[in-house]
Every structure is written in C-alpha cells, then in structure tokens.
Design a protein around this motif. Structure first.
Motif, PDB file in Angstrom:
ATOM      1  N   UNK A   1      -8.721  -2.397  -6.625  1.00 44.07           N
ATOM      2  CA  UNK A   1      -7.851  -1.295  -6.213  1.00 44.07           C
ATOM      3  C   UNK A   1      -8.050  -0.971  -4.739  1.00 44.07           C
ATOM      4  N   UNK A   2      -9.298  -0.964  -4.284  1.00 46.19           N
ATOM      5  CA  UNK A   2      -9.596  -0.645  -2.891  1.00 46.19           C
ATOM      6  C   UNK A   2      -9.025  -1.682  -1.926  1.00 46.19           C
ATOM      7  N   UNK A   3      -8.952  -2.928  -2.360  1.00 46.38           N
ATOM      8  CA  UNK A   3      -8.411  -3.987  -1.505  1.00 46.38           C
ATOM      9  C   UNK A   3      -6.887  -4.000  -1.529  1.00 46.38           C
ATOM     10  N   UNK A   4      -6.283  -3.785  -2.682  1.00 53.25           N
ATOM     11  CA  UNK A   4      -4.831  -3.949  -2.820  1.00 53.25           C
ATOM     12  C   UNK A   4      -4.021  -2.701  -2.509  1.00 53.25           C
ATOM     13  N   UNK A   5      -4.492  -1.534  -2.890  1.00 53.05           N
ATOM     14  CA  UNK A   5      -3.689  -0.323  -2.731  1.00 53.05           C
ATOM     15  C   UNK A   5      -3.330  -0.001  -1.284  1.00 53.05           C
ATOM     16  N   UNK A   6      -4.252  -0.070  -0.315  1.00 54.63           N
ATOM     17  CA  UNK A   6      -3.870   0.240   1.065  1.00 54.63           C
ATOM     18  C   UNK A   6      -2.804  -0.705   1.617  1.00 54.63           C
ATOM     19  N   UNK A   7      -2.789  -1.936   1.134  1.00 48.57           N
ATOM     20  CA  UNK A   7      -1.819  -2.927   1.606  1.00 48.57           C
ATOM     21  C   UNK A   7      -0.521  -2.891   0.798  1.00 48.57           C
ATOM     22  N   UNK A   8      -0.466  -2.081  -0.251  1.00 49.85           N
ATOM     23  CA  UNK A   8       0.736  -2.007  -1.084  1.00 49.85           C
ATOM     24  C   UNK A   8       0.952  -3.237  -1.941  1.00 49.85           C
ATOM     25  N   UNK A   9      -0.122  -3.919  -2.297  1.00 49.23           N
ATOM     26  CA  UNK A   9      -0.040  -5.120  -3.136  1.00 49.23           C
ATOM     27  C   UNK A   9       0.073  -4.686  -4.598  1.00 49.23           C
ATOM     28  N   UNK A  10       1.050  -5.227  -5.299  1.00 48.38           N
ATOM     29  CA  UNK A  10       1.254  -4.913  -6.711  1.00 48.38           C
ATOM     30  C   UNK A  10       0.147  -5.538  -7.559  1.00 48.38           C
ATOM     31  N   UNK A  11      -0.361  -4.761  -8.522  1.00 48.26           N
ATOM     32  CA  UNK A  11      -1.404  -5.242  -9.442  1.00 48.26           C
ATOM     33  C   UNK A  11      -0.940  -5.020 -10.871  1.00 48.26           C
TER      34      UNK A  11
END
Length: 132
Positions: free
Chosen positions: A51-61
């Motif tokens: 979550x910490x890696x993807x959320x700031x970049x707006x990457x869908x998980x």
C-alpha cells in the motif's frame, strides 16, 4: 471504473486485444494483483508495504484472498478461487505486476523477506511495467 474492477477486467482480458480504461488518477494500464490470506503472517506484513508503495503513485491494487477475508490495510478483496490468475497460485504472498501495454503479467514476486526488500522488488516491477 473502480480500481478493483480495472485490474480484474484487465487480467481477464490479457491477450484478447481488448482495451480497459485505467481508473482516474491512476497510472495508465499498470496494476498489481496481491494474492494472500488473512491468516498468513507474511501476507499481513507485506500488505501495508504494498500500500505504501502503490497508493502515492495511484497504482491500482487488487487483493485476491485465498480465504475471502480482508488483508489490512486492504478492506476490499476478491475470492482468489474465482480469479483467473490467482486461483493457480499456491505460494503466499505472491504479487503480480500487470501491464496493459505489454498485455499481461510482467513480473511476479513470490514470498516476503522484509519490508525494504519487498518494497524494492515492487518498485522495480512497477518500473519494468511502465509505471513512472
């Protein structure tokens, strides 16, 4: 389109030539499928790092849970048994990096050693898939 729907649709359409629109504010055509279980200690350690890696970049998980239960901090999950890619995975956690531009999964991260190592692997996988 919601992020979860984007990843599910994109994974299902991989290789069909059909386009899927990226959710607003996310990196176009790049996403992550996290396969784990709520009872798995390594999954519970990996999920906040993801979550910490993807959320700031707006990457869908998309979280595909083997037991159908949430893996914090991700409250929304799909049943791994009904997902075309996740149902075949037996090693937990497994993280799949998806690229629409490349037509499918471009990276697979199996297991979890520690937060720093996992974050580096995810970041490298996202860069390789075309995410900034």
């Amino acid at each position: 389109m919601k992020r979860r729907a984007f990843i599910a649709a994109a994974a299902a359409m991989a290789g069909t030539g059909q386009a899927v629109a990226a959710p607003a504010g996310s990196e176009p055509g790049v996403g992550v499928i996290f396969v784990g279980a709520s009872w798995c200690a390594f999954c519970k350690s990996a999920a906040p790092v993801l979550a910490a890696v993807t959320q700031p970049a707006g990457i869908a998980v998309l979280v595909a849970s083997k037991d159908g239960r949430p893996i914090p901090p991700f409250a929304d999950v799909v049943d791994a048994g009904s997902h075309p890619l996740a149902q075949q995975i037996t090693e937990l956690p497994t993280t799949l990096i998806y690229s629409q531009a490349r037509g499918g999964v471009t990276g697979t991260i199996r297991g979890y050693r520690n937060a720093r190592h996992y974050a580096q692997l995810v970041a490298a996988g996202l860069r390789g898939a075309g995410a900034g």
